[in-house]
Enzyme design. Structure first.
Site, short mmCIF file in Angstrom:
data_model
loop_
_atom_site.label_atom_id
_atom_site.label_comp_id
_atom_site.label_asym_id
_atom_site.label_seq_id
_atom_site.Cartn_x
_atom_site.Cartn_y
_atom_site.Cartn_z
N ASP A 148 0.92 -1.14 0.00
CA ASP A 148 0.00 0.00 0.00
C ASP A 148 0.95 1.18 0.00
O ASP A 148 1.56 1.49 1.03
CB ASP A 148 -0.86 -0.01 1.26
N HIS A 149 1.12 1.83 -1.15
CA HIS A 149 2.24 2.79 -1.25
C HIS A 149 2.09 3.96 -0.27
O HIS A 149 3.05 4.63 0.03
CB HIS A 149 2.45 3.25 -2.69
N HIS A 207 -5.63 2.91 1.39
CA HIS A 207 -4.90 4.11 1.82
C HIS A 207 -5.60 4.81 3.00
O HIS A 207 -4.97 5.14 4.01
CB HIS A 207 -4.77 5.12 0.68
#
Ligand code: BG6
Length: 504
Positions: A196-197, A259
């Site tokens: 999950d960047h 996010h």
């Protein structure tokens, strides 16, 4: 606020390894992964030796692939002019492996190639697989890796085999669970890095530091002092050619399930007993488990979904390429969460995410309760607002605190003012890209910034009734015009609680 920069802890180089990139000719590889890897190389942070094997089905050879990657670096890496000596050493360790993703032979030949490279470079069998393909291929790749023996350490090498897997991780609870079960047949949990960047963003990591390295915040961090919390993930962009993917997902799957909920858990979690990855993730899972479940028959009171429509110049969602006629997928959603535990009892967490909004901003706004109104608030010309702490995740990364202050004049007039800590001003350097941090951490075997199996499943479990309720509903998503802050219903979600969104 003063944040004194201190000596940074030196990074230890990861062990030599070979990274196999699936989806090597795709957008993510070009825009993010290769630029991030090259930037790490220019900072001498990559292992030595480090080899890339690009696995994709398009016909091309090493030279063509390398040239394309240089173009990608020129376009997307934030490093100024490309240092050509660095480029040459990077390119010479990059190999293109042409094969179909579903073809067992492709994996057998990959195995032969990896064995050769291991021998040539002395990598000792350390392998990192990166799944940057569309999600429909994840299972096929994992099964093929497993069945061709690419996920087991083999004598004489005793190296590690790790996998980085992009989001979306499943599209609901059932599919995420299936994917987790499949992964377990090939890898140990500690070798699985669910990307999950947002977790790789400095400012997201800073939430933990601000909270747990300062008494200032932690003392206020509960229902006694906090009125409510807002989490906003707003984008100005629309589909940008991703209409077909997005139409199957919608913003709740695309942003909120991952996010936004990651940010929420970091804001709401209890202090972990240590910085050990599993201790941090245990606390995050506890938050997800404490969130009050949504009920399908109450969705209209707690959630809003909407789609953008044309502003007269730009196409609305339904006119975007790849979006099917009559699509009900939401490009905007807002939800009211309650974390039903001791700390957060009664404090609403309002979360919203949307495409085609007026500005690009991701932030968390923590609104404190009003101070007792026995003194200033009773006087005229006092403009007293409750305090607010804002974590600016992006852009203009930083932390802001809004307080009331006396205006410099003879009388007594109070105004809200802002104290601000700005990342770039304070530290005087660019913030590294999230992917640089994530790739490096995976090479080091550090899972702290990646979602664990139970974490992903809890997040899906929470949103499952929302996704089902919306898809079963006869009421279509409401509309907002491009450039508006979502639909009026979303303002009403807060207005009925006597609150309003903080818009930038
Ligand atoms: C991705 C979503 O995960 O995050 C995209 O799939 C979104 O739809 C992107 O645009 C936003 O990332 P960032 O880092 O630009 O906020």
């Amino acid at each position: 606020m003063i944040v004194a920069p201190c000596e940074s802890v030196p990074q230890q180089k990861p062990q030599p390894c070979i990274m196999t990139l699936f989806g090597a000719t795709g957008d993510l590889t070009r825009r993010k992964l290769i630029p991030a890897l090259f930037s790490l190389h220019t900072q001498d942070l990559l292992p030595e030796p480090f080899i890339i094997v690009a696995y994709a089905r398009k016909q091309k050879d090493n030279d063509i692939f390398r040239t394309e990657m240089l173009e990608a670096i020129n376009e997307f890496a934030d490093i100024g002019a490309v240092p050509m000596d660095k480029w040459r050493s990077f390119a010479s360790n990059t190999y293109y492996h042409q094969a179909e993703l579903g073809d067992a032979d492709g994996y057998h030949s990959l195995r032969t190639l990896l064995a050769e490279l291991n021998k040539r470079y002395g990598v000792c069998g350390n392998h990192l697989y990166y799944l940057a393909t569309p999600p429909d291929y994840f299972s096929t790749i994992i099964k093929n890796l497993r069945d061709s023996g690419l996920t087991h350490a083999e004598p004489p090498n005793s190296g590690w085999n790790r996998i980085m897997i992009e989001k979306p991780f499943g599209r609901d609870l059932g599919s995420a669970h299936e994917l987790n079960e499949l992964l377990k047949t090939a890898f140990q949990e500690n070798d699985i890095f669910r990307v999950d960047h947002y977790l790789g963003k400095e400012t997201v990591q800073n939430i933990l530091v601000m909270r747990f390295a300062n008494h200032l915040f932690e003392l206020l961090w509960n229902h006694l002092y906090i009125d409510h919390i807002q989490i906003t993930v707003a984008e100005t962009l629309g589909m940008e050619g991703r209409g077909a993917y997005f139409d199957k997902a919608g913003i709740c799957r695309d942003i909120i399930q991952n996010h936004a909920l990651q940010i929420l858990t970091l804001i709401a979690m209890e202090p972990p007993i240590s910085l050990n990855p599993n201790h941090i993730r245990d606390e995050k899972v506890k938050v997800l488990r404490s969130i009050r479940p949504f009920r399908k028959d109450e969705l209209s009171e707690n959630t809003v979904r909407a789609q953008y429509v044309s502003d007269g110049t730009n196409p609305g969602y339904s006119q975007e390429p790849g979006v099917h006629a009559g699509s009900q997928s939401e490009t905007y959603a807002s939800l009211r969460f309650y974390v039903d535990n001791w700390r957060w009892s009664g404090v609403p967490f309002y979360v919203r995410a949307g495409k085609r909004l007026p500005s690009r901003v991701t932030e968390v706004s923590i609104q404190l309760k009003a101070a007792p109104d026995v003194l200033f608030a009773r006087m005229d010309c006092m403009n007293i607002h409750p305090n607010r702490i804002v974590f600016r995740i992006q852009p203009n990364e930083g932390v802001e605190i809004y307080v009331s202050a006396k205006e410099p004049e003879m009388g007594m007039s109070v105004k809200p003012v802002r104290m601000r800590f700005d990342y770039s001003e304070e530290f005087g350097r660019a913030i590294p890209d999230a992917y640089e941090r994530l790739i490096l951490n995976a090479m080091q075997g550090d899972t702290s910034l990646f979602a664990r199996d139970d974490e992903v499943e809890e997040a899906w479990k929470l949103l499952q009734p929302v996704l089902e309720g919306w898809s079963e509903s006869n009421t279509p998503p409401c509309n907002y015009r491009i450039g508006e802050w979502g639909p009026a219903n979303s303002d009403a979600l807060l207005a009925k609680d006597g609150r309003r969104w903080w818009n930038r």
